[in-house]
Write an enzyme that holds these catalytic residues in place. Structure first.
Site, PDB file in Angstrom:
ATOM      1  N   SER A  13       0.854  -1.109  -0.329  1.00 32.42           N
ATOM      2  CA  SER A  13      -0.591  -0.494   0.095  1.00 32.42           C
ATOM      3  C   SER A  13       1.104   1.424   0.037  1.00 32.42           C
ATOM      4  O   SER A  13       1.951   0.806   0.017  1.00 32.42           O
ATOM      5  CB  SER A  13      -0.400   0.408   1.333  1.00 32.42           C
ATOM      6  OG  SER A  13      -1.777   1.130   1.036  1.00 32.42           O
ATOM      7  N   VAL A  14       0.385   2.413  -0.839  1.00 32.38           N
ATOM      8  CA  VAL A  14       1.084   3.658  -0.816  1.00 32.38           C
ATOM      9  C   VAL A  14       0.924   4.538   0.505  1.00 32.38           C
ATOM     10  O   VAL A  14       1.633   4.966   1.044  1.00 32.38           O
ATOM     11  CB  VAL A  14       0.589   4.527  -1.517  1.00 32.38           C
ATOM     12  CG1 VAL A  14       0.980   4.426  -3.433  1.00 32.38           C
ATOM     13  CG2 VAL A  14      -1.051   4.703  -1.314  1.00 32.38           C
ATOM     14  N   ASN A  51       1.005   8.045  -8.149  1.00 32.91           N
ATOM     15  CA  ASN A  51      -0.442   7.944  -9.637  1.00 32.91           C
ATOM     16  C   ASN A  51      -1.701   7.042  -8.112  1.00 32.91           C
ATOM     17  O   ASN A  51      -2.978   7.323  -9.214  1.00 32.91           O
ATOM     18  CB  ASN A  51      -0.505   7.537 -11.221  1.00 32.91           C
ATOM     19  CG  ASN A  51      -1.630   6.930 -11.465  1.00 32.91           C
ATOM     20  OD1 ASN A  51      -2.249   7.432 -12.016  1.00 32.91           O
ATOM     21  ND2 ASN A  51      -2.423   5.192 -11.381  1.00 32.91           N
ATOM     22  N   SER A 108      -6.088  16.769 -10.145  1.00 37.11           N
ATOM     23  CA  SER A 108      -7.691  16.767 -11.295  1.00 37.11           C
ATOM     24  C   SER A 108      -8.408  18.214 -11.228  1.00 37.11           C
ATOM     25  O   SER A 108      -8.413  18.703 -10.706  1.00 37.11           O
ATOM     26  CB  SER A 108      -8.469  15.663  -9.883  1.00 37.11           C
ATOM     27  OG  SER A 108      -9.393  15.413 -10.472  1.00 37.11           O
ATOM     28  N   TYR A 145     -12.174  13.723  -3.224  1.00 38.62           N
ATOM     29  CA  TYR A 145     -11.624  13.881  -3.900  1.00 38.62           C
ATOM     30  C   TYR A 145     -10.890  15.471  -4.348  1.00 38.62           C
ATOM     31  O   TYR A 145     -10.090  14.400  -4.380  1.00 38.62           O
ATOM     32  CB  TYR A 145     -12.250  13.247  -5.100  1.00 38.62           C
ATOM     33  CG  TYR A 145     -11.210  12.813  -6.259  1.00 38.62           C
ATOM     34  CD1 TYR A 145     -10.380  11.035  -6.051  1.00 38.62           C
ATOM     35  CD2 TYR A 145     -11.169  13.009  -7.746  1.00 38.62           C
ATOM     36  CE1 TYR A 145      -9.505  11.426  -7.606  1.00 38.62           C
ATOM     37  CE2 TYR A 145     -11.518  12.964  -8.978  1.00 38.62           C
ATOM     38  CZ  TYR A 145      -9.621  12.426  -8.833  1.00 38.62           C
ATOM     39  OH  TYR A 145      -9.106  11.325  -9.761  1.00 38.62           O
ATOM     40  N   LYS A 193      -7.305  15.948  -4.080  1.00 39.76           N
ATOM     41  CA  LYS A 193      -6.904  16.786  -5.400  1.00 39.76           C
ATOM     42  C   LYS A 193      -5.697  17.877  -5.203  1.00 39.76           C
ATOM     43  O   LYS A 193      -4.429  17.921  -5.734  1.00 39.76           O
ATOM     44  CB  LYS A 193      -7.775  15.929  -6.816  1.00 39.76           C
ATOM     45  CG  LYS A 193      -7.458  14.447  -6.787  1.00 39.76           C
ATOM     46  CD  LYS A 193      -6.323  14.046  -7.185  1.00 39.76           C
ATOM     47  CE  LYS A 193      -6.797  12.809  -7.542  1.00 39.76           C
ATOM     48  NZ  LYS A 193      -5.204  11.508  -8.060  1.00 39.76           N
ATOM     49  N   GLY A 246     -10.596   7.279 -19.868  1.00 35.68           N
ATOM     50  CA  GLY A 246     -10.781   6.190 -20.194  1.00 35.68           C
ATOM     51  C   GLY A 246     -10.882   4.467 -19.270  1.00 35.68           C
ATOM     52  O   GLY A 246      -9.792   4.507 -18.825  1.00 35.68           O
ATOM     53  N   ARG A 292     -10.674   2.980 -14.875  1.00 37.56           N
ATOM     54  CA  ARG A 292     -12.017   2.130 -14.383  1.00 37.56           C
ATOM     55  C   ARG A 292     -12.856   2.843 -13.647  1.00 37.56           C
ATOM     56  O   ARG A 292     -13.414   2.880 -12.690  1.00 37.56           O
ATOM     57  CB  ARG A 292     -11.424   1.045 -13.500  1.00 37.56           C
ATOM     58  CG  ARG A 292     -10.508   0.782 -12.894  1.00 37.56           C
ATOM     59  CD  ARG A 292     -10.147  -0.582 -11.820  1.00 37.56           C
ATOM     60  NE  ARG A 292      -9.007  -0.241 -11.006  1.00 37.56           N
ATOM     61  CZ  ARG A 292      -9.383  -1.340 -10.153  1.00 37.56           C
ATOM     62  NH1 ARG A 292      -9.672  -2.195 -10.120  1.00 37.56           N
ATOM     63  NH2 ARG A 292      -7.961  -0.947  -9.005  1.00 37.56           N
TER      64      ARG A 292
END
Length: 302
Positions: A75-76, A99, A151, A164, A168, A197, A199
């Protein structure tokens, strides 16, 4: 492929590289000659579960193409272990691509603490852990590249993504500060805001658009930012669908009130149009430059 931009003997860590954008980054770095640490916990897009298959599959792809790679399944949150594997396997680390990410989309009204905390832990704390572990080695060799994944949800906001978007845009704040601290040690730090594009975006984009936003159309920018040819630092780049653009903050000229006399809320209201007018906007490059207009206003009323 034009082979003029090479990363032979460079060691690149890509987190969340078991699929999507990370996989595309890892494959392209390898094509450019880099030795790649393919990190992926193998969990779901919601941050649940774990599997070794995702990272192993990408490593197999790289090796089948004649490249050099090793899988990492940590895990990060255990960033030190990821960096240690790069050092144990290849003896160094030159480029870090943060990432790894998850989604826990909900409106703020319905969001639970766990939705907020898990997104923070993966995106912000995770990127911090891996970068903090790599930083002393980059400083010691007086060279390195770090790339954070921001993002458009952070830059512009997006319905149902308060957690999120917070994470970001926070990563861009980290980018800006590390770019300042890293420059004198030869470490350049940049951020991308990709649209691909994957998941994580499947079901969020119309199918015809999803198919065209291939992750491979993001990775060339990432490889360039990880190369010695790139000398920019502290930048934020939107990228997707074959298009790349640089983003910067801008600020209106504003209105200066007399700091000795003070000003009222009514004064702000009366000048709101001028305060919000972006004609002749300025683009401060750092905190010191941002203070110049305020200092000029103080000097004006001395």
């Amino acid at each position: 492929m034009n082979d003029s931009l090479r990363l032979d003997d460079k060691v690149v860590i890509v987190t969340g590289a078991g699929g999507g954008l990370g996989q595309a980054h890892a494959l392209l770095f390898a094509r450019h000659g880099a030795r790649v640490v393919v990190n992926d916990l193998g969990g779901s897009t919601h941050g649940e579960g774990a599997s070794t298959s995702a990272a192993d599959r990408v490593v197999a792809q790289i090796r089948e193409a004649g490249g050099t790679a090793v899988a990492n399944h940590d895990s990060v949150s255990d960033g030190q272990r990821i960096v240690e594997q790069a050092l144990d396997t290849f003896g160094r680390v030159d480029v870090l691509v943060n990432n790894a990410g998850i989604l826990r989309d909900k409106t703020f009204h319905k969001m639970e603490d766990s939705d907020w905390e898990q997104v923070y832990q993966v995106h912000v704390a995770g990127a911090y852990k891996v970068t903090r572990a790599a930083w002393p080695h980059l400083r010691e060799q007086n060279a390195g590249r770090v790339i954070f994944t921001s993002s458009t949800s952070g830059i512009y906001g997006n319905f149902g993504q308060a957690n999120y978007g917070m994470a970001k845009l926070g990563l861009y704040g980290l980018t800006r500060t590390l770019a300042i601290e890293g420059r004198k040690h030869g470490i350049l730090v940049n951020a991308i805001a990709p649209t691909g594009g994957t998941r994580m975006t499947e079901g969020l984009l119309p199918p015809q658009v999803f198919e065209q936003l291939k992750p491979e159309l993001v990775s060339p920018l990432v490889v360039y930012l990880g190369s010695e040819q790139c000398q920019d630092s502290g930048g934020l780049y939107e990228v997707g669908g074959g298009w790349v653009g640089k983003v910067r903050w801008e600020r209106s000229l504003g209105v200066g009130f007399n700091p000795h006399e003070g000003f009222s809320a009514e004064d702000v209201a009366a000048n709101w149009e001028r305060i919000s007018d972006f004609a002749d906007a300025v683009h401060p490059r750092d905190s010191l430059e941002a203070l110049q207009q305020m200092m000029a206003n103080l000097q004006k009323y001395q």
